[in-house]
Design a protein around this motif. Structure first.
Motif, PDB file in Angstrom:
ATOM      1  N   UNK A  90      76.717 -14.401  12.830  1.00  0.00           N
ATOM      2  CA  UNK A  90      77.085 -15.411  11.948  1.00  0.00           C
ATOM      3  C   UNK A  90      76.677 -16.864  12.308  1.00  0.00           C
ATOM      4  N   UNK A  91      76.230 -16.999  13.675  1.00  0.00           N
ATOM      5  CA  UNK A  91      76.242 -18.327  14.146  1.00  0.00           C
ATOM      6  C   UNK A  91      74.789 -18.961  13.740  1.00  0.00           C
ATOM      7  N   UNK A  92      73.944 -17.862  13.705  1.00  0.00           N
ATOM      8  CA  UNK A  92      72.739 -18.264  13.529  1.00  0.00           C
ATOM      9  C   UNK A  92      72.494 -19.288  12.134  1.00  0.00           C
ATOM     10  N   UNK A  93      73.096 -19.018  11.131  1.00  0.00           N
ATOM     11  CA  UNK A  93      72.888 -19.545   9.944  1.00  0.00           C
ATOM     12  C   UNK A  93      74.057 -20.715   9.842  1.00  0.00           C
ATOM     13  N   UNK A  94      75.132 -20.438  10.455  1.00  0.00           N
ATOM     14  CA  UNK A  94      76.280 -21.359  10.458  1.00  0.00           C
ATOM     15  C   UNK A  94      76.035 -22.652  11.466  1.00  0.00           C
ATOM     16  N   UNK A  95      75.598 -22.328  12.553  1.00  0.00           N
ATOM     17  CA  UNK A  95      75.461 -23.317  13.580  1.00  0.00           C
ATOM     18  C   UNK A  95      74.132 -23.960  13.551  1.00  0.00           C
ATOM     19  N   UNK A  96      73.075 -23.012  13.308  1.00  0.00           N
ATOM     20  CA  UNK A  96      71.694 -23.520  13.705  1.00  0.00           C
ATOM     21  C   UNK A  96      70.897 -23.220  12.392  1.00  0.00           C
ATOM     22  N   UNK A  97      71.224 -23.004  11.367  1.00  0.00           N
ATOM     23  CA  UNK A  97      70.341 -22.923  10.080  1.00  0.00           C
ATOM     24  C   UNK A  97      69.174 -22.121  10.115  1.00  0.00           C
ATOM     25  N   UNK A  98      69.477 -20.929  10.689  1.00  0.00           N
ATOM     26  CA  UNK A  98      68.451 -20.075  10.817  1.00  0.00           C
ATOM     27  C   UNK A  98      68.713 -18.760  10.163  1.00  0.00           C
ATOM     28  N   UNK A  99      67.915 -18.458   9.032  1.00  0.00           N
ATOM     29  CA  UNK A  99      68.305 -17.472   8.319  1.00  0.00           C
ATOM     30  C   UNK A  99      67.848 -16.032   8.870  1.00  0.00           C
ATOM     31  N   UNK A 100      68.621 -15.380   9.067  1.00  0.00           N
ATOM     32  CA  UNK A 100      68.340 -13.975   9.620  1.00  0.00           C
ATOM     33  C   UNK A 100      67.192 -13.131   8.969  1.00  0.00           C
ATOM     34  N   UNK A 101      66.437 -12.603   9.831  1.00  0.00           N
ATOM     35  CA  UNK A 101      65.364 -11.860   9.349  1.00  0.00           C
ATOM     36  C   UNK A 101      65.479 -10.454   9.657  1.00  0.00           C
ATOM     37  N   UNK A 102      64.479  -9.503   9.211  1.00  0.00           N
ATOM     38  CA  UNK A 102      64.695  -8.324   9.218  1.00  0.00           C
ATOM     39  C   UNK A 102      64.810  -7.726  10.806  1.00  0.00           C
ATOM     40  N   UNK A 103      64.314  -8.499  11.825  1.00  0.00           N
ATOM     41  CA  UNK A 103      64.407  -7.986  13.224  1.00  0.00           C
ATOM     42  C   UNK A 103      66.080  -8.393  13.575  1.00  0.00           C
ATOM     43  N   UNK A 104      66.565  -9.347  13.020  1.00  0.00           N
ATOM     44  CA  UNK A 104      68.050  -9.607  13.526  1.00  0.00           C
ATOM     45  C   UNK A 104      68.652  -8.643  12.894  1.00  0.00           C
ATOM     46  N   UNK A 105      68.602  -8.020  11.494  1.00  0.00           N
ATOM     47  CA  UNK A 105      69.374  -7.117  10.984  1.00  0.00           C
ATOM     48  C   UNK A 105      69.358  -5.691  11.546  1.00  0.00           C
ATOM     49  N   UNK A 106      67.913  -5.480  12.023  1.00  0.00           N
ATOM     50  CA  UNK A 106      67.806  -4.130  12.849  1.00  0.00           C
ATOM     51  C   UNK A 106      68.647  -4.268  14.001  1.00  0.00           C
ATOM     52  N   UNK A 107      68.732  -5.297  14.858  1.00  0.00           N
ATOM     53  CA  UNK A 107      69.378  -5.487  16.102  1.00  0.00           C
ATOM     54  C   UNK A 107      70.967  -5.186  15.686  1.00  0.00           C
ATOM     55  N   UNK A 108      71.431  -5.710  14.618  1.00  0.00           N
ATOM     56  CA  UNK A 108      72.829  -5.585  14.459  1.00  0.00           C
ATOM     57  C   UNK A 108      73.053  -4.106  14.034  1.00  0.00           C
ATOM     58  N   UNK A 109      72.272  -3.536  13.344  1.00  0.00           N
ATOM     59  CA  UNK A 109      72.440  -2.029  12.797  1.00  0.00           C
ATOM     60  C   UNK A 109      72.281  -1.192  13.943  1.00  0.00           C
ATOM     61  N   UNK A 110      71.448  -1.650  14.860  1.00  0.00           N
ATOM     62  CA  UNK A 110      71.363  -0.779  16.351  1.00  0.00           C
ATOM     63  C   UNK A 110      72.626  -0.975  17.077  1.00  0.00           C
ATOM     64  N   UNK A 111      73.250  -2.255  17.106  1.00  0.00           N
ATOM     65  CA  UNK A 111      74.539  -2.507  17.880  1.00  0.00           C
ATOM     66  C   UNK A 111      75.623  -1.347  17.003  1.00  0.00           C
ATOM     67  N   UNK A 112      75.929  -1.470  15.891  1.00  0.00           N
ATOM     68  CA  UNK A 112      76.870  -0.769  15.217  1.00  0.00           C
ATOM     69  C   UNK A 112      76.422   0.707  15.687  1.00  0.00           C
TER      70      UNK A 112
END
Length: 266
Positions: A171-193
């Motif tokens: 969540x902090x990527x966009x909220x604090x650093x204005x970085x739009x999550x990419x495919x790789x970031x979603x894949x990391x979260x899916x792997x985490x869950x």
């Protein structure tokens, strides 16, 4: 433009490099009819900031051979940083984390590539606490993380099973650093869950991805289904993967094994 000078070409190289489009940046760089020291630096810095220190070093040495280093002092500083980054990156990827950390701690000057290499090294070799401590130290010192930094941080949370931390960083990527999550970031979260058995949450996140799920995302979910014996979701994941790559025999084998384990012989 009818007339393109060295500044026009360099602007294109610099623009593509800053946004991580290194292949396009390099194509413009290679096609330049003439280059100056700024042109070379734009490409070298592009490689360095996008975590390709070996390519940065190789190009920098070519620049030196071409006699384009501005001053002896600039040469020494730039060469030292690029070389040290390359060595830290090499040791970290090989798992020699003590050696990587020793060089990192002794560096007179560090840039974002230096920090990213250490964070990614700790993340990929299971040192979650060290990776996250280093990330927090980096931001406190005023270094602004980029999308590569967050791949390392989210991978750390995934391998360490740190769900709440991973959610906060995502969540902090966009909220604090204005970085739009990419495919790789979603894949990391899916792997985490997936690793901790929250398969429905992983599937919901895939469905919400704004850019369409990748092979990495569906592959992470399929692997999680194998770990937690969820046959129905495994079938969904496998069929989605086969839509993306029909000839990947590994997908067929993995799905067959999951079904066989549950005695779904037919």
């Amino acid at each position: 433009m009818k007339n393109k000078d060295v500044f026009s070409w360099t602007s294109m190289v610099n623009g593509y490099a800053k946004f991580g489009e290194l292949e396009l940046a390099r194509k413009f760089f290679d096609d330049m009819p003439e280059r100056n020291v700024i042109s070379w630096n734009a490409m070298v810095v592009g490689y360095s900031q996008n975590n390709q220190p070996n390519e940065a070093l190789k190009l920098f040495l070519n620049m030196v051979e071409a006699g384009l280093a501005a001053t002896e002092n600039t040469l020494r500083i730039q060469f030292s940083l690029i070389l040290e980054n390359a060595v830290v990156d090499m040791y970290a990827k090989c798992g020699s984390l003590h050696a990587a950390a020793t060089i990192f701690n002794e560096m007179v000057e560090r840039d974002l590539v230096s920090w990213n290499s250490m964070v990614a090294g700790y993340a990929s070799h299971g040192h979650a606490t060290k990776a996250l401590v280093l990330f927090e130290q980096m931001t406190r010192l005023g270094f602004r993380p980029n999308d590569i930094t967050f791949v390392g941080v989210l991978s750390t949370c995934s391998h360490g099973g740190l769900v709440s931390e991973g959610q906060d960083y995502f969540k902090s990527m966009k909220r604090n650093f204005w970085i739009e999550p990419k495919v790789e970031h979603y894949a990391c979260m899916i792997d985490l869950y997936g690793r901790i058995g929250q398969l429905e949450e992983a599937y919901e996140l895939i469905e919400k991805m704004p850019m369409g799920a990748s092979v990495a995302a569906w592959g992470a979910l399929l692997n999680a289904c194998r770990m937690h014996k969820n046959v129905e979701l495994a079938k969904v994941s496998a069929y989605k993967l086969l839509e993306l790559d029909l000839e990947d025999s590994g997908i067929y084998s993995l799905l067959a094994n999951i079904l066989a384990y549950e005695r779904r012989w037919s």
